[in-house]
Design an enzyme around this catalytic site. Structure first.
Site, PDB file in Angstrom:
ATOM      1  N   LYS A 172      23.649 -34.817  20.361  1.00 10.60           N
ATOM      2  CA  LYS A 172      22.603 -33.991  20.993  1.00 10.60           C
ATOM      3  C   LYS A 172      23.073 -33.525  22.360  1.00 10.60           C
ATOM      4  O   LYS A 172      23.434 -34.343  23.207  1.00 10.60           O
ATOM      5  CB  LYS A 172      21.301 -34.786  21.115  1.00 10.60           C
ATOM      6  CG  LYS A 172      20.166 -33.960  21.729  1.00 10.60           C
ATOM      7  CD  LYS A 172      18.824 -34.620  21.529  1.00 10.60           C
ATOM      8  CE  LYS A 172      17.713 -33.830  22.187  1.00 10.60           C
ATOM      9  NZ  LYS A 172      16.400 -34.458  21.995  1.00 10.60           N
ATOM     10  N   ASN A 211      10.001 -34.122  32.640  1.00  6.76           N
ATOM     11  CA  ASN A 211       9.985 -35.579  32.510  1.00  6.76           C
ATOM     12  C   ASN A 211      11.253 -36.199  33.060  1.00  6.76           C
ATOM     13  O   ASN A 211      12.325 -35.615  33.012  1.00  6.76           O
ATOM     14  CB  ASN A 211       9.743 -35.991  31.049  1.00  6.76           C
ATOM     15  CG  ASN A 211      11.032 -36.223  30.275  1.00  6.76           C
ATOM     16  OD1 ASN A 211      11.641 -37.295  30.338  1.00  6.76           O
ATOM     17  ND2 ASN A 211      11.486 -35.192  29.572  1.00  6.76           N
ATOM     18  N   PHE A 241      14.848 -43.230  29.368  1.00  2.60           N
ATOM     19  CA  PHE A 241      14.959 -44.124  28.196  1.00  2.60           C
ATOM     20  C   PHE A 241      14.206 -45.447  28.323  1.00  2.60           C
ATOM     21  O   PHE A 241      14.788 -46.523  28.097  1.00  2.60           O
ATOM     22  CB  PHE A 241      16.433 -44.470  27.880  1.00  2.60           C
ATOM     23  CG  PHE A 241      17.339 -43.323  27.610  1.00  2.60           C
ATOM     24  CD1 PHE A 241      16.854 -42.071  27.258  1.00  2.60           C
ATOM     25  CD2 PHE A 241      18.723 -43.502  27.683  1.00  2.60           C
ATOM     26  CE1 PHE A 241      17.724 -41.013  26.997  1.00  2.60           C
ATOM     27  CE2 PHE A 241      19.595 -42.460  27.425  1.00  2.60           C
ATOM     28  CZ  PHE A 241      19.105 -41.217  27.091  1.00  2.60           C
ATOM     29  N   SER A 246      20.713 -36.488  28.100  1.00  3.98           N
ATOM     30  CA  SER A 246      19.514 -36.689  28.915  1.00  3.98           C
ATOM     31  C   SER A 246      19.885 -36.545  30.387  1.00  3.98           C
ATOM     32  O   SER A 246      20.883 -37.102  30.829  1.00  3.98           O
ATOM     33  CB  SER A 246      18.939 -38.078  28.682  1.00  3.98           C
ATOM     34  OG  SER A 246      17.996 -38.350  29.702  1.00  3.98           O
ATOM     35  N   ASN A 281      18.608 -30.617  24.475  1.00  2.30           N
ATOM     36  CA  ASN A 281      17.787 -31.511  25.284  1.00  2.30           C
ATOM     37  C   ASN A 281      17.070 -30.685  26.374  1.00  2.30           C
ATOM     38  O   ASN A 281      17.135 -29.457  26.352  1.00  2.30           O
ATOM     39  CB  ASN A 281      18.683 -32.599  25.897  1.00  2.30           C
ATOM     40  CG  ASN A 281      17.952 -33.931  26.020  1.00  2.30           C
ATOM     41  OD1 ASN A 281      16.821 -33.976  26.492  1.00  2.30           O
ATOM     42  ND2 ASN A 281      18.589 -35.003  25.594  1.00  2.30           N
ATOM     43  N   ASN A 307      18.261 -37.875  32.719  1.00  4.90           N
ATOM     44  CA  ASN A 307      17.592 -38.955  33.445  1.00  4.90           C
ATOM     45  C   ASN A 307      18.342 -40.271  33.469  1.00  4.90           C
ATOM     46  O   ASN A 307      17.827 -41.273  33.946  1.00  4.90           O
ATOM     47  CB  ASN A 307      16.186 -39.158  32.877  1.00  4.90           C
ATOM     48  CG  ASN A 307      15.379 -37.874  32.950  1.00  4.90           C
ATOM     49  OD1 ASN A 307      15.397 -37.204  33.983  1.00  4.90           O
ATOM     50  ND2 ASN A 307      14.736 -37.505  31.864  1.00  4.90           N
ATOM     51  N   THR A 308      19.549 -40.289  32.906  1.00  3.98           N
ATOM     52  CA  THR A 308      20.419 -41.454  33.009  1.00  3.98           C
ATOM     53  C   THR A 308      21.646 -40.994  33.794  1.00  3.98           C
ATOM     54  O   THR A 308      22.404 -40.151  33.298  1.00  3.98           O
ATOM     55  CB  THR A 308      20.826 -41.969  31.608  1.00  3.98           C
ATOM     56  OG1 THR A 308      19.647 -42.413  30.937  1.00  3.98           O
ATOM     57  CG2 THR A 308      21.830 -43.105  31.682  1.00  3.98           C
TER      58      THR A 308
HETATM   59  C1  LIG Z   1       8.369 -36.872  27.564  1.00  5.91           C
HETATM   60  C2  LIG Z   1       9.679 -36.547  26.884  1.00  5.91           C
HETATM   61  C3  LIG Z   1      10.546 -37.581  26.542  1.00  5.91           C
HETATM   62  C4  LIG Z   1      11.755 -37.285  25.916  1.00  5.91           C
HETATM   63  N1  LIG Z   1      12.583 -38.310  25.562  1.00  5.91           N
HETATM   64  C5  LIG Z   1      13.747 -38.040  24.924  1.00  5.91           C
HETATM   65  C6  LIG Z   1      14.594 -39.094  24.502  1.00  5.91           C
HETATM   66  O1  LIG Z   1      14.303 -40.274  24.675  1.00  5.91           O
HETATM   67  N2  LIG Z   1      15.759 -38.757  23.885  1.00  5.91           N
HETATM   68  C7  LIG Z   1      16.116 -37.456  23.646  1.00  5.91           C
HETATM   69  O2  LIG Z   1      17.181 -37.214  23.066  1.00  5.91           O
HETATM   70  N3  LIG Z   1      15.321 -36.434  24.024  1.00  5.91           N
HETATM   71  C8  LIG Z   1      14.150 -36.698  24.647  1.00  5.91           C
HETATM   72  N4  LIG Z   1      13.339 -35.666  25.019  1.00  5.91           N
HETATM   73  C9  LIG Z   1      13.763 -34.267  24.762  1.00  5.91           C
HETATM   74  C10 LIG Z   1      13.161 -33.725  23.474  1.00  5.91           C
HETATM   75  O3  LIG Z   1      13.611 -34.479  22.365  1.00  5.91           O
HETATM   76  C11 LIG Z   1      13.555 -32.244  23.277  1.00  5.91           C
HETATM   77  O4  LIG Z   1      14.967 -32.136  23.138  1.00  5.91           O
HETATM   78  C12 LIG Z   1      13.118 -31.372  24.442  1.00  5.91           C
HETATM   79  O5  LIG Z   1      11.860 -31.775  24.945  1.00  5.91           O
HETATM   80  C13 LIG Z   1      13.028 -29.890  24.058  1.00  5.91           C
HETATM   81  O6  LIG Z   1      12.075 -29.667  23.043  1.00  5.91           O
HETATM   82  P1  LIG Z   1      10.558 -29.161  23.346  1.00  5.91           P
HETATM   83  O7  LIG Z   1      10.674 -27.980  24.266  1.00  5.91           O
HETATM   84  O8  LIG Z   1       9.983 -28.849  22.005  1.00  5.91           O
HETATM   85  O9  LIG Z   1       9.872 -30.308  24.000  1.00  5.91           O
HETATM   86  C14 LIG Z   1      12.114 -35.936  25.639  1.00  5.91           C
HETATM   87  C15 LIG Z   1      11.231 -34.910  25.981  1.00  5.91           C
HETATM   88  C16 LIG Z   1      10.019 -35.189  26.594  1.00  5.91           C
HETATM   89  C17 LIG Z   1       9.091 -34.059  26.949  1.00  5.91           C
END
Ligand SMILES: Cc1cc2nc3c(=O)[nH]c(=O)nc-3n(C[C@H](O)[C@H](O)[C@H](O)COP(=O)(O)O)c2cc1C
Length: 355
Positions: free
Chosen positions: A219, A115, A119, A181, A248, A183-184
């Site tokens: 985080k 992804n 934000f 993140s 993350n 993405n920023t």
């Molecule tokens: C579509 C998507 C959006 C996410 N948005 C955020 C976010 O806004 N802030 C954040 O700290 N992590 C975000 N994450 C990261 C998740 O919180 C998590 O740290 C990461 O996906 C690893 O866990 P997982 O393998 O169980 O998905 C996002 C992940 C995904 C897949």
């Protein structure tokens, strides 16, 4: 039931499917009978699941990771799924649209997502906390994950985080600072000690002045060397930050098809699992298990959750695993953890923790 719904959802663009699910949870959360139905389908109640981390009591150790409900619109519905906590956000001070779409890509064979959301959220002015039921009527705990707007210079990240912390702390059981993140642009530079320590100190100063104390966690990314992790620990300890959320998404595309290399953003799900656990283990060993850690990355079942808890996680979170397995994943994990407790003659899941 998710087995029937999933093929339909997976025909849609991932972000559309996400909004449909969030909308459904929001609706279901609005009515007592549908909440009760969800709770009886998905909830697991057992005193052995109760645990405490950074001074907060949790009904169980499995939570929802940040990014699923960015504006806090579906808190009641998510509460009914039996989650021990929900991390709302990432919330930024001003509204922002995020990166161009499409910005989520599924890799079902690899049980992964890539992804590049950036934000997207309605900003503090439209944050839904006022519509949440009173704290006492929710069983789940609420974390609020804070980030900086894309156009905010890094030097002003602390100012924004402090403003957000002041504004939301009364509704949060904990607050997470997102400096990881991918993405920023530039955000991950805040993880370097020179930038991180002043940021954490400022935020901790505001935390300490608040009328009600709220734990603040940071985080972090999985793509950090041991030296960088040591620097983060030094900054966390010197600023007296309450814990770390690890991790993350990763910039690494190992285990994904070639086309994933050309995509912007971060990988989540199965390919992230081992790396995220290694970070948790390193942090837990370095701090002799004293620093609270929320473990997240690639959890698809009880075994994966147990791996993170044994590595030293006090709590765990899921996101991508829920996309592929559905909301029943929480119950599967909790039942699996209870079975291990039984087998090993433990009185509480917290006794499973290593580190
Ligand atoms: C579509 C998507 C959006 C996410 N948005 C955020 C976010 O806004 N802030 C954040 O700290 N992590 C975000 N994450 C990261 C998740 O919180 C998590 O740290 C990461 O996906 C690893 O866990 P997982 O393998 O169980 O998905 C996002 C992940 C995904 C897949």
């Amino acid at each position: 039931m998710y087995g029937l719904v999933r093929p339909l959802l997976f025909r849609l663009d991932p972000e559309r499917a996400h909004h449909l699910v969030l909308g459904a949870l929001r609706c279901a959360g609005g009515f007592g009978p549908s909440r009760a139905a969800l709770r009886s389908l998905y909830g697991v109640s057992d005193p052995r699941l109760g645990t405490t981390a950074f001074g907060v009591g949790f009904e169980n150790p499995v939570g929802l990771a940040a990014g699923f409900d960015k504006d806090g619109v579906a808190v009641r519905g998510l509460d009914a799924l039996g989650l021990g906590h929900i991390e709302i956000g990432t919330l930024t001070l001003r509204p922002q649209e995020g990166n161009p779409k499409p910005r989520i890509r599924r890799f079902p064979r690899e049980q992964a997502l890539v992804n590049s959301m950036g934000f997207p959220n309605a900003g503090l002015g439209a944050f839904q906390a006022a519509s949440w039921p009173p704290a006492g009527s929710l069983r789940t705990r609420i974390g609020i994950n804070l980030g900086k707007n894309k156009d905010t210079p890094l030097e002003r990240a602390a100012e924004e985080s402090c403003a957000l912390l002041r504004a939301v702390h009364a509704r949060a059981d904990y607050v997470a600072l997102n400096v990881s993140s991918p993405n920023t642009p530039g955000l991950r530079e805040l993880q370097g000690r020179a930038a991180l320590e002043p940021l954490l100190r400022e935020v901790a100063r505001v935390r300490d002045d608040l009328a009600t104390r709220v734990p603040v966690l940071v985080k972090i990314a999985p793509d950090l060397s041991e030296r960088e992790l040591d620097e983060i620990l030094a900054a966390v300890e010197s600023a007296r930050i309450d814990g770390i959320i690890a991790t993350n998404t990763t910039l690494d595309r190992t285990g994904l098809p070639e086309l994933a290399r050309g995509l912007p953003g971060g990988t989540s799900g199965a390919p992230l699992r081992a790396r995220s656990t290694a970070v948790i283990r390193f942090l837990a060993q370095r701090t002799q298990g004293r620093l609270p850690i929320i473990g997240v990355g690639g959890i698809r079942g009880a075994e994966d959750a147990l791996e993170k808890i044994r590595a030293g996680a006090h709590l765990v979170q899921v996101y991508t695993g829920m996309v592929y397995a559905g909301p029943g994943l929480v119950r599967t994990i909790l039942r699996g953890l209870l079975e291990v407790c039984e087998r090993e003659g433990l009185r509480n899941v917290a006794e499973l923790r290593g580190g």
